[in-house]
Design a protein around this motif. Structure first.
Motif, PDB file in Angstrom:
ATOM      1  N   TRP A  43       0.779  -1.240   0.000  1.00  0.00           N
ATOM      2  CA  TRP A  43       0.000   0.000   0.000  1.00  0.00           C
ATOM      3  C   TRP A  43       0.804   1.282   0.000  1.00  0.00           C
ATOM      4  CZ3 TRP A  43      -0.167   3.859   3.577  1.00  0.00           C
ATOM      5  CH2 TRP A  43       0.341   3.596   4.835  1.00  0.00           C
ATOM      6  N   PRO A  44       2.004   1.381   0.620  1.00  0.00           N
ATOM      7  CA  PRO A  44       2.706   2.670   0.606  1.00  0.00           C
ATOM      8  C   PRO A  44       3.098   3.158  -0.793  1.00  0.00           C
ATOM      9  CG  PRO A  44       3.617   1.274   2.316  1.00  0.00           C
ATOM     10  CD  PRO A  44       2.697   0.425   1.503  1.00  0.00           C
ATOM     11  N   LYS A  45       3.179   2.253  -1.767  1.00  0.00           N
ATOM     12  CA  LYS A  45       3.506   2.664  -3.130  1.00  0.00           C
ATOM     13  C   LYS A  45       2.378   3.463  -3.764  1.00  0.00           C
ATOM     14  CE  LYS A  45       5.164  -1.678  -4.056  1.00  0.00           C
ATOM     15  NZ  LYS A  45       5.353  -2.794  -4.950  1.00  0.00           N
ATOM     16  N   TYR A  46       1.136   3.223  -3.327  1.00  0.00           N
ATOM     17  CA  TYR A  46      -0.026   3.788  -4.000  1.00  0.00           C
ATOM     18  C   TYR A  46      -0.826   4.778  -3.160  1.00  0.00           C
ATOM     19  CZ  TYR A  46       0.920   0.018  -7.246  1.00  0.00           C
ATOM     20  OH  TYR A  46       1.519  -0.828  -8.138  1.00  0.00           O
ATOM     21  N   PHE A  47      -0.778   4.674  -1.828  1.00  0.00           N
ATOM     22  CA  PHE A  47      -1.616   5.497  -0.967  1.00  0.00           C
ATOM     23  C   PHE A  47      -0.779   6.429  -0.109  1.00  0.00           C
ATOM     24  CE2 PHE A  47      -4.146   1.736  -1.846  1.00  0.00           C
ATOM     25  CZ  PHE A  47      -5.332   2.313  -2.263  1.00  0.00           C
ATOM     26  N   LYS A  48      -1.366   7.562   0.232  1.00  0.00           N
ATOM     27  CA  LYS A  48      -0.690   8.537   1.073  1.00  0.00           C
ATOM     28  C   LYS A  48      -0.737   8.084   2.529  1.00  0.00           C
ATOM     29  CE  LYS A  48      -1.989  12.369  -1.899  1.00  0.00           C
ATOM     30  NZ  LYS A  48      -2.716  13.625  -1.997  1.00  0.00           N
ATOM     31  N   ARG A  49       0.325   8.370   3.268  1.00  0.00           N
ATOM     32  CA  ARG A  49       0.370   8.002   4.688  1.00  0.00           C
ATOM     33  C   ARG A  49      -0.473   8.949   5.534  1.00  0.00           C
ATOM     34  NH1 ARG A  49       4.027   4.153   6.147  1.00  0.00           N
ATOM     35  NH2 ARG A  49       5.533   3.609   4.571  1.00  0.00           N
ATOM     36  N   THR A  50      -0.395  10.225   5.275  1.00  0.00           N
ATOM     37  CA  THR A  50      -1.201  11.210   6.002  1.00  0.00           C
ATOM     38  C   THR A  50      -2.075  11.939   5.008  1.00  0.00           C
ATOM     39  OG1 THR A  50       0.553  12.837   5.807  1.00  0.00           O
ATOM     40  CG2 THR A  50       0.495  11.539   7.836  1.00  0.00           C
ATOM     41  N   LEU A  51      -3.282  12.237   5.411  1.00  0.00           N
ATOM     42  CA  LEU A  51      -4.243  12.858   4.509  1.00  0.00           C
ATOM     43  C   LEU A  51      -4.664  14.224   5.013  1.00  0.00           C
ATOM     44  CD1 LEU A  51      -6.665   9.883   3.802  1.00  0.00           C
ATOM     45  CD2 LEU A  51      -4.893  10.758   2.323  1.00  0.00           C
ATOM     46  N   LEU A  52      -4.561  15.219   4.168  1.00  0.00           N
ATOM     47  CA  LEU A  52      -5.145  16.522   4.418  1.00  0.00           C
ATOM     48  C   LEU A  52      -6.309  16.679   3.462  1.00  0.00           C
ATOM     49  CD1 LEU A  52      -2.146  18.996   4.788  1.00  0.00           C
ATOM     50  CD2 LEU A  52      -3.713  18.230   6.551  1.00  0.00           C
ATOM     51  N   SER A  53      -7.374  17.337   3.919  1.00  0.00           N
ATOM     52  CA  SER A  53      -8.517  17.527   3.034  1.00  0.00           C
ATOM     53  C   SER A  53      -8.129  18.438   1.874  1.00  0.00           C
ATOM     54  CB  SER A  53      -9.697  18.111   3.800  1.00  0.00           C
ATOM     55  OG  SER A  53      -9.433  19.448   4.157  1.00  0.00           O
ATOM     56  N   GLN A  54      -8.782  18.253   0.735  1.00  0.00           N
ATOM     57  CA  GLN A  54      -8.494  19.050  -0.447  1.00  0.00           C
ATOM     58  C   GLN A  54      -8.780  20.533  -0.176  1.00  0.00           C
ATOM     59  OE1 GLN A  54      -7.188  17.849  -3.357  1.00  0.00           O
ATOM     60  NE2 GLN A  54      -7.010  15.888  -2.313  1.00  0.00           N
ATOM     61  N   GLU A  55      -9.772  20.810   0.705  1.00  0.00           N
ATOM     62  CA  GLU A  55     -10.139  22.191   1.014  1.00  0.00           C
ATOM     63  C   GLU A  55      -9.061  22.894   1.837  1.00  0.00           C
ATOM     64  OE1 GLU A  55     -13.676  19.734   0.281  1.00  0.00           O
ATOM     65  OE2 GLU A  55     -12.139  19.539   1.811  1.00  0.00           O
ATOM     66  N   SER A  56      -8.287  22.140   2.604  1.00  0.00           N
ATOM     67  CA  SER A  56      -7.298  22.770   3.479  1.00  0.00           C
ATOM     68  C   SER A  56      -5.862  22.567   3.013  1.00  0.00           C
ATOM     69  CB  SER A  56      -7.471  22.258   4.913  1.00  0.00           C
ATOM     70  OG  SER A  56      -7.171  20.885   4.983  1.00  0.00           O
ATOM     71  N   CYS A  57      -5.678  22.102   1.797  1.00  0.00           N
ATOM     72  CA  CYS A  57      -4.327  21.944   1.252  1.00  0.00           C
ATOM     73  C   CYS A  57      -3.785  23.292   0.797  1.00  0.00           C
ATOM     74  CB  CYS A  57      -4.343  20.991   0.063  1.00  0.00           C
ATOM     75  SG  CYS A  57      -4.333  19.279   0.544  1.00  0.00           S
ATOM     76  N   GLY A  58      -2.511  23.391   0.720  1.00  0.00           N
ATOM     77  CA  GLY A  58      -1.878  24.589   0.183  1.00  0.00           C
ATOM     78  C   GLY A  58      -1.311  25.484   1.266  1.00  0.00           C
ATOM     79  N   LYS A  59      -0.484  26.411   0.819  1.00  0.00           N
ATOM     80  CA  LYS A  59       0.193  27.313   1.745  1.00  0.00           C
ATOM     81  C   LYS A  59      -0.694  28.446   2.216  1.00  0.00           C
ATOM     82  CE  LYS A  59       4.719  26.288  -0.135  1.00  0.00           C
ATOM     83  NZ  LYS A  59       5.926  26.789  -0.785  1.00  0.00           N
ATOM     84  N   SER A  60      -1.804  28.696   1.517  1.00  0.00           N
ATOM     85  CA  SER A  60      -2.671  29.819   1.887  1.00  0.00           C
ATOM     86  C   SER A  60      -3.514  29.519   3.134  1.00  0.00           C
ATOM     87  CB  SER A  60      -3.589  30.178   0.718  1.00  0.00           C
ATOM     88  OG  SER A  60      -4.425  29.071   0.407  1.00  0.00           O
ATOM     89  N   VAL A  61      -3.622  28.243   3.509  1.00  0.00           N
ATOM     90  CA  VAL A  61      -4.409  27.864   4.683  1.00  0.00           C
ATOM     91  C   VAL A  61      -3.474  27.750   5.891  1.00  0.00           C
ATOM     92  CG1 VAL A  61      -5.935  26.106   5.666  1.00  0.00           C
ATOM     93  CG2 VAL A  61      -6.015  26.588   3.222  1.00  0.00           C
ATOM     94  N   PRO A  62      -3.764  28.462   6.985  1.00  0.00           N
ATOM     95  CA  PRO A  62      -2.917  28.362   8.176  1.00  0.00           C
ATOM     96  C   PRO A  62      -2.900  26.944   8.732  1.00  0.00           C
ATOM     97  CG  PRO A  62      -4.442  30.207   8.364  1.00  0.00           C
ATOM     98  CD  PRO A  62      -4.832  29.429   7.143  1.00  0.00           C
ATOM     99  N   ARG A  63      -1.797  26.569   9.361  1.00  0.00           N
ATOM    100  CA  ARG A  63      -1.600  25.202   9.863  1.00  0.00           C
ATOM    101  C   ARG A  63      -2.704  24.770  10.830  1.00  0.00           C
ATOM    102  NH1 ARG A  63       4.079  22.818  11.772  1.00  0.00           N
ATOM    103  NH2 ARG A  63       4.422  23.342   9.620  1.00  0.00           N
ATOM    104  N   ASP A  64      -3.156  25.668  11.703  1.00  0.00           N
ATOM    105  CA  ASP A  64      -4.183  25.291  12.686  1.00  0.00           C
ATOM    106  C   ASP A  64      -5.567  25.143  12.075  1.00  0.00           C
ATOM    107  OD1 ASP A  64      -4.265  28.019  12.222  1.00  0.00           O
ATOM    108  OD2 ASP A  64      -4.952  28.504  14.253  1.00  0.00           O
ATOM    109  N   GLU A  65      -5.749  25.556  10.818  1.00  0.00           N
ATOM    110  CA  GLU A  65      -7.043  25.409  10.142  1.00  0.00           C
ATOM    111  C   GLU A  65      -7.060  24.226   9.174  1.00  0.00           C
ATOM    112  OE1 GLU A  65      -8.396  29.021   8.365  1.00  0.00           O
ATOM    113  OE2 GLU A  65      -7.948  30.196  10.160  1.00  0.00           O
ATOM    114  N   LYS A  66      -5.964  23.508   9.076  1.00  0.00           N
ATOM    115  CA  LYS A  66      -5.905  22.350   8.185  1.00  0.00           C
ATOM    116  C   LYS A  66      -6.670  21.186   8.802  1.00  0.00           C
ATOM    117  CE  LYS A  66      -1.635  23.576   5.906  1.00  0.00           C
ATOM    118  NZ  LYS A  66      -1.907  23.634   4.505  1.00  0.00           N
ATOM    119  N   THR A  67      -7.387  20.433   7.966  1.00  0.00           N
ATOM    120  CA  THR A  67      -8.163  19.284   8.420  1.00  0.00           C
ATOM    121  C   THR A  67      -7.484  18.015   7.947  1.00  0.00           C
ATOM    122  OG1 THR A  67     -10.195  20.579   8.202  1.00  0.00           O
ATOM    123  CG2 THR A  67     -10.436  18.201   8.411  1.00  0.00           C
ATOM    124  N   SER A  68      -6.971  17.255   8.896  1.00  0.00           N
ATOM    125  CA  SER A  68      -6.374  15.970   8.534  1.00  0.00           C
ATOM    126  C   SER A  68      -7.377  14.868   8.836  1.00  0.00           C
ATOM    127  CB  SER A  68      -5.063  15.738   9.299  1.00  0.00           C
ATOM    128  OG  SER A  68      -5.318  15.738  10.677  1.00  0.00           O
TER     129      SER A  68
END
Length: 140
Positions: A28-53
């Motif tokens: 599974w590590p070849k195909y799936f991500k180990r940690t997941l962030l929501s698509q809405e909270s990805c990117g540098k524009s979203v502050p770290r405390d507002e990210k949804t894992s």
């Protein structure tokens, strides 16, 4: 493995052979991500405390589409989309190696002892008893 169930509490169980259990731990590590962030909270524009894992205990309602959609309760208006694949779907190849090539699973002796303690609670039907008697003979 539970194959089917119904509201009348009737279940159909199938005991998979060791050949049916594939080696996912290395696959599974070849195909799936180990940690997941929501698509809405990805990117540098979203502050770290507002990210949804993704944490299983935070969400109650799950749907799968191209992405994995999770809601904090059933039919919630707030949805979080998670992309679990780390590759394209066309690249996905199921594992071919079996997890237990020797045909059996090694079980910790303490777990076998715990199963023996459950002997009074196991239904005294021939099928149930034979399943547990087979497990008790496995190597530890």
């Amino acid at each position: 493995m539970i194959v089917t169930s119904s509201c009348k509490r009737s279940f159909i169980f199938v005991i998979p052979d060791s050949i049916s259990i594939l080696e996912f731990k290395q696959w599974w590590p070849k195909y799936f991500k180990r940690t997941l962030l929501s698509q809405e909270s990805c990117g540098k524009s979203v502050p770290r405390d507002e990210k949804t894992s993704f944490k299983q205990n935070l969400f109650m309602h799950f749907m799968t589409m191209l992405d994995f959609v999770a809601r904090s309760f059933v039919d919630s208006l707030v949805m979080h989309h998670f992309r679990i694949l780390d590759c394209k779907l066309s690249d996905l190849v199921l594992p071919a190696d079996t997890a237990y090539p020797a045909g059996f699973i090694h079980i910790n002796q303490k777990k076998i002892d715990d199963l023996r303690k459950l002997g009074n609670y196991i239904p005294h039907t021939e099928d149930c008893q034979s399943i547990y008697n087979d497990i008790f003979l496995w190597q530890t």
